[in-house]
Write a protein that holds these residues in place. Structure first.
Motif, PDB file in Angstrom:
ATOM      1  N   LYS A   1       7.108 -21.805   2.915  1.00 16.85           N
ATOM      2  CA  LYS A   1       8.221 -20.973   3.388  1.00 16.85           C
ATOM      3  C   LYS A   1       8.011 -20.537   4.832  1.00 16.85           C
ATOM      4  N   SER A   2       9.113 -20.486   5.625  1.00 12.47           N
ATOM      5  CA  SER A   2       8.981 -19.997   6.999  1.00 12.47           C
ATOM      6  C   SER A   2       8.923 -18.471   6.975  1.00 12.47           C
ATOM      7  N   ILE A   3       8.394 -17.889   8.032  1.00  7.88           N
ATOM      8  CA  ILE A   3       8.290 -16.429   8.108  1.00  7.88           C
ATOM      9  C   ILE A   3       9.666 -15.778   8.062  1.00  7.88           C
ATOM     10  N   GLU A   4      10.687 -16.478   8.649  1.00  9.66           N
ATOM     11  CA  GLU A   4      12.053 -15.908   8.653  1.00  9.66           C
ATOM     12  C   GLU A   4      12.605 -15.846   7.234  1.00  9.66           C
ATOM     13  N   ASP A   5      12.366 -16.888   6.452  1.00  8.87           N
ATOM     14  CA  ASP A   5      12.817 -16.878   5.056  1.00  8.87           C
ATOM     15  C   ASP A   5      12.188 -15.713   4.308  1.00  8.87           C
ATOM     16  N   ILE A   6      10.883 -15.521   4.564  1.00 10.60           N
ATOM     17  CA  ILE A   6      10.166 -14.422   3.895  1.00 10.60           C
ATOM     18  C   ILE A   6      10.795 -13.087   4.242  1.00 10.60           C
ATOM     19  N   LYS A   7      11.108 -12.932   5.545  1.00 16.46           N
ATOM     20  CA  LYS A   7      11.695 -11.661   6.002  1.00 16.46           C
ATOM     21  C   LYS A   7      13.024 -11.390   5.269  1.00 16.46           C
ATOM     22  N   ASP A   8      13.937 -12.399   5.273  1.00 18.18           N
ATOM     23  CA  ASP A   8      15.255 -12.218   4.628  1.00 18.18           C
ATOM     24  C   ASP A   8      15.113 -11.872   3.155  1.00 18.18           C
ATOM     25  N   GLU A   9      14.208 -12.619   2.504  1.00 16.96           N
ATOM     26  CA  GLU A   9      13.983 -12.419   1.071  1.00 16.96           C
ATOM     27  C   GLU A   9      13.481 -11.000   0.790  1.00 16.96           C
ATOM     28  N   ALA A  10      12.553 -10.508   1.648  1.00 16.89           N
ATOM     29  CA  ALA A  10      11.979  -9.178   1.458  1.00 16.89           C
ATOM     30  C   ALA A  10      13.028  -8.094   1.669  1.00 16.89           C
ATOM     31  N   LEU A  11      13.849  -8.249   2.733  1.00 16.48           N
ATOM     32  CA  LEU A  11      14.883  -7.233   3.009  1.00 16.48           C
ATOM     33  C   LEU A  11      15.868  -7.152   1.856  1.00 16.48           C
ATOM     34  N   LYS A  12      16.224  -8.329   1.311  1.00 17.55           N
ATOM     35  CA  LYS A  12      17.150  -8.348   0.168  1.00 17.55           C
ATOM     36  C   LYS A  12      16.534  -7.595  -1.012  1.00 17.55           C
ATOM     37  N   ALA A  13      15.265  -7.807  -1.209  1.00 17.04           N
ATOM     38  CA  ALA A  13      14.580  -7.163  -2.334  1.00 17.04           C
ATOM     39  C   ALA A  13      14.531  -5.657  -2.133  1.00 17.04           C
ATOM     40  N   ILE A  14      14.328  -5.191  -0.866  1.00 16.24           N
ATOM     41  CA  ILE A  14      14.298  -3.740  -0.601  1.00 16.24           C
ATOM     42  C   ILE A  14      15.664  -3.131  -0.906  1.00 16.24           C
ATOM     43  N   ASP A  15      16.731  -3.834  -0.457  1.00 15.41           N
ATOM     44  CA  ASP A  15      18.084  -3.349  -0.714  1.00 15.41           C
ATOM     45  C   ASP A  15      18.354  -3.209  -2.202  1.00 15.41           C
ATOM     46  N   ALA A  16      17.869  -4.186  -2.952  1.00 17.83           N
ATOM     47  CA  ALA A  16      18.167  -4.220  -4.389  1.00 17.83           C
ATOM     48  C   ALA A  16      17.389  -3.150  -5.161  1.00 17.83           C
ATOM     49  N   ALA A  17      16.256  -2.739  -4.581  1.00 17.91           N
ATOM     50  CA  ALA A  17      15.423  -1.774  -5.310  1.00 17.91           C
ATOM     51  C   ALA A  17      16.063  -0.403  -5.306  1.00 17.91           C
ATOM     52  N   ASP A  18      16.311   0.225  -6.483  1.00 17.60           N
ATOM     53  CA  ASP A  18      16.978   1.526  -6.461  1.00 17.60           C
ATOM     54  C   ASP A  18      16.130   2.672  -7.018  1.00 17.60           C
ATOM     55  N   ASP A  19      14.876   2.461  -7.200  1.00 22.54           N
ATOM     56  CA  ASP A  19      14.002   3.628  -7.431  1.00 22.54           C
ATOM     57  C   ASP A  19      12.661   3.399  -6.735  1.00 22.54           C
ATOM     58  N   ARG A  20      11.866   4.435  -6.717  1.00 27.66           N
ATOM     59  CA  ARG A  20      10.585   4.416  -6.001  1.00 27.66           C
ATOM     60  C   ARG A  20       9.673   3.283  -6.455  1.00 27.66           C
ATOM     61  N   GLN A  21       9.616   3.146  -7.751  1.00 33.11           N
ATOM     62  CA  GLN A  21       8.722   2.146  -8.343  1.00 33.11           C
ATOM     63  C   GLN A  21       9.087   0.747  -7.860  1.00 33.11           C
ATOM     64  N   ALA A  22      10.347   0.443  -7.892  1.00 33.63           N
ATOM     65  CA  ALA A  22      10.803  -0.882  -7.489  1.00 33.63           C
ATOM     66  C   ALA A  22      10.490  -1.122  -6.015  1.00 33.63           C
ATOM     67  N   VAL A  23      10.688  -0.096  -5.163  1.00 35.83           N
ATOM     68  CA  VAL A  23      10.404  -0.271  -3.736  1.00 35.83           C
ATOM     69  C   VAL A  23       8.917  -0.529  -3.534  1.00 35.83           C
ATOM     70  N   GLU A  24       8.103   0.255  -4.276  1.00 38.16           N
ATOM     71  CA  GLU A  24       6.656   0.076  -4.115  1.00 38.16           C
ATOM     72  C   GLU A  24       6.215  -1.318  -4.573  1.00 38.16           C
ATOM     73  N   ALA A  25       6.846  -1.818  -5.600  1.00 42.88           N
ATOM     74  CA  ALA A  25       6.527  -3.179  -6.061  1.00 42.88           C
ATOM     75  C   ALA A  25       6.824  -4.194  -4.981  1.00 42.88           C
ATOM     76  N   VAL A  26       8.000  -4.003  -4.310  1.00 41.08           N
ATOM     77  CA  VAL A  26       8.358  -4.916  -3.209  1.00 41.08           C
ATOM     78  C   VAL A  26       7.305  -4.826  -2.117  1.00 41.08           C
ATOM     79  N   SER A  27       6.865  -3.598  -1.839  1.00 44.79           N
ATOM     80  CA  SER A  27       5.875  -3.377  -0.786  1.00 44.79           C
ATOM     81  C   SER A  27       4.581  -4.143  -1.105  1.00 44.79           C
ATOM     82  N   THR A  28       4.098  -3.983  -2.353  1.00 44.04           N
ATOM     83  CA  THR A  28       2.867  -4.660  -2.744  1.00 44.04           C
ATOM     84  C   THR A  28       3.042  -6.172  -2.614  1.00 44.04           C
ATOM     85  N   ARG A  29       4.172  -6.633  -3.071  1.00 47.51           N
ATOM     86  CA  ARG A  29       4.399  -8.085  -3.096  1.00 47.51           C
ATOM     87  C   ARG A  29       4.421  -8.696  -1.695  1.00 47.51           C
ATOM     88  N   TYR A  30       5.005  -7.975  -0.728  1.00 43.35           N
ATOM     89  CA  TYR A  30       5.152  -8.591   0.598  1.00 43.35           C
ATOM     90  C   TYR A  30       4.090  -8.155   1.591  1.00 43.35           C
TER      91      TYR A  30
END
Ligand SMILES: [Zn+2]
Lengths: 334, 804
Positions: free
Chosen positions: A3-32
């Motif tokens: 994967k290119s770094i740009e793809d990773i960035k877009d994918e991560a931002l989408k995941a942050i937007d989708a996360a609607d509680d603290r736990q979900a955001v933290e999971a995204v953080s750990t993952r990326y």
């Protein structure tokens, strides 16, 4: 490297937007951006790239990491704020209306007319609406028992008092009071005993008067041409044709090229291509004699127009009576 | 004034088409209102072919024809002897209006339907043959309109003449203008002298007893006349300008009036007592029957033409029944006179009787054409009525109407008009309409106007003729120098403009109501008999019953506007009007005109919306508008006090405040009285205010000086007073302001409370005072001291206590 770094960035931002509680955001953080996250992996795999590409890609990966860090912080604080009771509003609901009032179209057009002449150095004068026969007729060179008086259907209060049929009495009243040079514009209500689609017993006129040494008929044409061009537009042609008013000599009716059809002929101009909008002329020397001006020394011109007629042309109004019914659905359009 | 092209062409050869001629006349000041074709009335007459003729079953001399009009066969009952199968003839369809005014209808004649009429020349107004239906010759297309089929066309110009141009109230006058424009010649009619026998002085006389009314009276006498219908040419001329032929004698008088502009009258000479004419004013209250059969009451200012015993005509207006030309008349006296214009106008207006004659006399006929027109009429009457002319003419001429020489400077003319015309061009233009011009020197012309131009007296009148004939649109457009002129005061206008801006800013829409009202308006407002608003200016000739007097208040107009809107389901209104009211002033000729600002608020406070429940506006809404207005106008020291009940005629008692500025009354604000709402058929309440604008501006500062703004902090302290309910709470604010303490920056009244812990008959009033100094940060102690002091003073002033 899949994967290119740009793809990773877009994918991560989408995941942050989708996360609607603290736990979900933290999971995204750990993952990326966690210690074993996708970005760390990406940096580790840099050695697979050609040597010359490595510094650029590394720099970009660190920028993306920073950007994601900030997005995650923002997302967390938004979630905290929501939790603290800050509910979002429905921005699509109508606002509390800032109600405004409307000036009557007759007032607006009167202002437009007066403003044009004020810019040309004219002052405004006003006077009584109930007027003596002397000012309304005699001083304006309408003798008693003269058919010229039939040109205006007059409301009488007594043998010697009338409702003014035009704003012209102010020419006399102003000249009696002030010496030339004089440039005045006189708006006001006038009265004629007439009522149909194009006549109401009361309507508004604006009258103008200029007196000085060496004023010519050509000057009258000049001032009125400027006025018509300002009031309508530069393309509006004018024509002057001989007419008769007891208080001017020579007298001229001023027609403008029909503003609806531009001279082709239509219902509004009775298929003539012209609209009569102004009466005018050179001040009759009898008026100067009546007010004690030196008739040899001064010349001047006067003109007058109906405000409602101009408003009707400007706004396409077909019944003059609408102006005085004060229907909010009418007034609210101006 | 109507003029037909065919008649004009008799005196001037016209080389323009009808629409160019109309434009040209308009541009020299003879405004053409419309151009119609005089044969338009024949547009419902078609070329028909008679295809079948059968005898009428119930009438011996009639036939029933079938007439082909191209797309259908029309059944027509016909009485003409010359009908033939295959004949082409004009078929008038139902709806056709003939020249005599009759309208053709579809009808049933003795049991047979007739859906048209086959016409003769006479019936169509196209000739004199009345022997049978007109047989159309040539190969005409069946079904075509007759004017097209026969190429019948004669444009008629309807000219809207201004009152200064009586010279154009005749065909010759208009032809003269056309000749001048075309630079062609004008052919005046030829009037040969044809005097025959006797001497007029032996038969009759004219005595003028009222020379001011009648400066000139000429007469001729004809004998052996046969009264009969006019020949076709004469009828045709009259028809072309819309005049209906009557008989040859009357037709000639009308013809000559239309040709020359001189109204004439023909008397049956044998019906004139003592065979003579006396011109005198009427006796007061005398009655007289005019030609139209109406009895007229006369005044002593009216001029009468009389015989030896009695009046026979209202001079210059209308003849009398008692001397009218009848079939049996044999001797005719023709009158041609010059009557004084103002007298004729007065008579015509007093009698309510305007005629073609009075129209011309009151504008001024040509005083030197009197005898020429008389001769023309005599000549034509003999031509169409037989008979002989008695030699001689009576020309009683007690007052001469002179023509002045007018001196005209060419240079001055050019400066006045903004033109650059040569002296010679000016002379030529004037001569083209028959002015007599002498060139005195390089600049001066001496001009004598033709006798028919009664409107020309001064040099400017000649300048107008020059401008008009050379063309207004050829005058160069210039711009005058704008010198430092006289400055007029504009304060009142500025105040009004400011008010318009403020009120629209507050969400109020401007209304303009008529300056009239009904005299019943005062009753509807429940004004007492001695109220100043009952001093109304009455209009003698109102158009409608609800416009009989000038308004003395803006409120009736606003309430009517509210009613009109309510009837269109528009119930929420914020309206205002600025305008004059008119109060009769017995000491002055003119009434007092006072400019008033009035506002009206009815219905909801805010438009219906999702964010709050709908609430009706109330007193404090409209009062807030008035307060905001004063604030915007920088008017301080305004006091609102309860309007006494005995002054609440149309206002609701206890819900209305009088407004005072610096102790002078300027108006009121409050709710409309219930009964007054009912009187105006209004179903919901309304709040209004009225302010006398002339009383506002003296309280407005001419110059505004900005206050300096303190940079030190403010301290707010509250006071709650327990006081009598009867005291107006607003007094507390006024009182604190009166203390005029420099440290008091602002005061808000934030609570008024009755009941509960407050004793009966008392209320609590709470105000917040904000203190600030321009010089320093205020110390708590100093403020506490001042606040206590103010509180004490208030308690004393209102006999108030502090809450327990
Ligand atoms: Zn048009």
């Amino acid at each position: 490297m899949d994967k290119s770094i740009e793809d990773i960035k877009d994918e991560a931002l989408k995941a942050i937007d989708a996360a609607d509680d603290r736990q979900a955001v933290e999971a995204v953080s750990t993952r990326y951006i966690g210690r074993k996250g996708v970005i760390t992996q990406f940096l580790r795999n840099l050695s697979n790239l050609p040597k010359e590409d490595r510094p650029g890609a590394g720099k970009r990966a660190n920028q993306v990491k920073e950007l994601l860090q900030k997005a995650i912080t923002d997302a967390l604080s938004a979630i905290d704020a929501r939790a603290a009771g800050d509910i979002e509003i429905d921005v699509s609901l109508p606002g509390r209306s800032a109600q405004r009032g409307y000036l009557h179209p007759v007032t607006q057009v009167t202002h437009q007319i007066c403003d044009i002449f004020r810019r040309l150095g004219f002052d405004i004068a006003e006077g009584p609406e109930v007027e003596t026969d002397y000012y309304n007729f005699q001083a304006l060179n309408f003798p008693k028992d003269h058919p010229a008086r039939d040109m205006q259907d007059t409301f009488f209060v007594s043998d010697t008092v009338v409702l003014r049929t035009h704003t012209s009495p102010l020419q006399i009243r102003t000249m009696e009071k002030y010496k030339p040079p004089l440039r005045i514009i006189m708006p006001g209500k006038v009265f004629r005993c007439d009522s149909d689609l194009t006549h109401t017993p009361m309507f508004n006129q604006v009258e103008g008067l200029m007196v000085d040494e060496h004023i010519s008929l050509g000057d009258l044409k000049g001032i009125l041409t400027v006025f018509v061009h300002e009031m309508f537009d530069e393309q509006t042609g004018l024509r002057f044709r001989p007419s008769f008013f007891p208080f001017t000599e020579p007298s001229a009716e001023v027609d403008i090229l029909c503003v609806i059809c531009r001279g082709e002929g239509c219902r509004v101009c009775s298929h003539s291509g012209w609209l009569e909008i102004l009466g005018s002329g050179m001040v009759h020397p009898a008026l100067f004699e009546n007010v004690g001006y030196e008739a040899d020394r001064y010349t001047g011109f006067a003109f007058g127009m109906g405000v409602e007629r101009i408003a009707m042309l400007k706004y396409g109004i077909d019944d003059i009576r609408k102006f005085f019914e004060n229907d909010m659905r009418f007034l609210g359009q101006f | 004034m109507k003029a037909s092209l065919s008649w004009l062409n008799q005196y001037v050869s016209i080389d323009m088409n009808a629409s160019d001629l109309a434009d040209t006349l308009t541009m020299v000041g003879l405004e053409v209102d419309s151009v119609t074709d005089r044969y338009e009335y024949l547009n419902t007459v078609l070329v028909g072919r008679i295809v079948e003729i059968v005898p009428h079953p119930n009438a011996q001399r009639l036939t029933v024809c079938k007439v082909d009009t191209g797309n259908r066969l029309v059944p027509v009952v016909c009485g003409a002897p010359n009908v033939k199968v295959n004949m082409l003839a004009p078929l008038a369809l139902p709806g056709t209006q003939f020249l005599d005014g009759t309208v053709l209808n579809k009808n049933t004649i003795r049991g047979e339907t007739s859906e048209g009429m086959l016409c003769s020349e006479v019936e169509l107004g196209l000739g004199k043959d009345r022997s049978g239906i007109l047989s159309l010759k040539g190969s005409l297309e069946v079904g075509r309109k007759l004017p097209q089929a026969l190429s019948l066309s004669d444009p008629v110009f309807e000219i809207d003449l201004t009152p200064n141009r009586p010279d154009c109230l005749c065909i010759l006058g208009i032809a003269r203008e056309i000749a001048a424009i075309q630079k062609t010649s004008l052919a005046y009619p030829d009037i040969p002298v044809m005097e025959a026998e006797g001497e007029i002085a032996d038969h009759t006389s004219v005595t003028i007893e009222a020379p001011d009314h009648c400066p000139r009276y000429a007469a001729r006498l004809l004998t052996g006349i046969a009264v009969a219908p006019s020949p076709f040419w004469l009828q045709d001329r009259l028809n072309s300008v819309g005049l209906r032929p009557i008989n040859n004698i009357v037709d000639v008088t009308n013809f000559v009036m239309m040709e020359t502009g001189q109204p004439l009258h023909a008397f049956d000479f044998d019906r004139l007592a003592e065979n003579r004419i006396v011109v005198r004013t009427a006796a007061m209250g005398e009655t007289f029957t005019t030609l139209d059969g109406k009895d007229r009451k006369l005044t002593d200012e009216m001029l009468m033409i009389c015989d030896g015993e009695k009046p026979v005509a209202v001079g210059g207006v209308m003849g009398g029944l008692n001397s009218e030309i009848e079939k049996t008349s044999r001797r005719v006296l023709i009158e041609s006179a010059y009557f004084s214009p103002p007298h004729i106008r007065k008579t015509a207006r007093t009698l309510g009787l305007g005629t073609d004659a009075s129209h011309r006399f009151e504008r001024g006929v040509d005083p030197e054409n009197t005898v020429t027109a008389l001769d023309r009429a005599a000549q034509l009457m003999i031509e169409v009525g037989g008979g002989k002319l008695i030699s001689g003419v009576i020309d009683a001429h007690p007052k001469k109407i002179s023509r002045n020489k007018v001196t005209l400077s060419a240079g001055r003319t050019n400066r006045f008009l903004g033109t650059d015309l040569s002296q010679k061009t000016m002379a030529k233009l004037l001569e083209s309409i028959e002015f007599k011009v002498d060139i005195e020197d390089a600049d001066t012309l001496t001009v004598v106007h033709p006798s028919f131009r009664v409107d020309v007296h001064r040099p400017v009148d000649l300048m107008e003729e020059i401008a008009r004939l050379s063309g207004y649109n050829d005058i160069p457009t210039t711009f005058p120098p704008i010198s430092a002129g006289t400055k007029l005061p504009s304060r009142d206008l500025d105040v009004r403009d400011n008010i318009l801006r403020i009120m629209t800013g507050f969400g109020f829409t401007e209304a303009i109501n008529y300056s009239f009202m009904s005299e019943l308006s005062c009753d509807k407002l429940r004004l007492p008999a001695d109220d100043f608003r009952r001093r109304m200016v009455e209009i003698l000739n109102p158009l409608t019953e609800d416009q009989t007097v000038m308004r003395t208040s803006l409120i009736p107009g606003l309430l009517e506007t509210m009613h009109r809107n309510a009837s269109q389901q528009v119930r929420d209104l914020k309206l205002f009007e600025t305008g004059k009211v008119f109060i009769n002033n017995s000491l002055e000729e003119l009434p007092d005109e006072v400019e008033i600002l009035a506002g009206l608020w009815t219905g909801l406070r805010k438009p219906v919306s999702w964010h709050s429940a709908p609430e009706d506006c109330e007193y404090y809404d409209i009062k807030g508008v008035v307060e905001g207005l004063f604030q915007a106008l920088k008017i301080d020291n305004v006091k609102y006090s309860r309007m006494p009940n005995d002054l609440c005629f149309y206002m609701r008692p206890g819900h209305t405040a009088q407004v005072h500025v610096n102790r002078s009354a300027v108006g009121w604000v409050g709710e409309i009285n219930d009964q007054v709402l009912k009187n105006h058929d209004l179903k919901q309440t309304a709040f209004i205010f009225e302010l006398d604008m002339s009383r506002l501006s003296p309280h407005m500062p001419e110059l505004q000086q900005t206050r300096s703004i303190s940079k030190y902090p403010a301290i707010a302290r509250d006071i709650t007073l327990i006081m009598n309910i009867g005291i107006e709470s607003g007094e507390v604010l006024i009182k604190i302001r009166e203390f005029d303490e420099a440290l008091v920056e602002s005061i808000q009244l934030f609570s008024v409370f009755e009941g509960g812990p407050i004793p009966a008959g008392k209320k609590s009033v709470s105000v917040r005072i904000t203190y600030r100094s321009i010089k320093e940060t205020l110390q708590d102690e100093a403020i506490n001291q001042l606040h206590r002091d103010i509180t004490d003073r208030l308690m004393r002033a209102f006999q108030a206590s502090l809450p327990v």
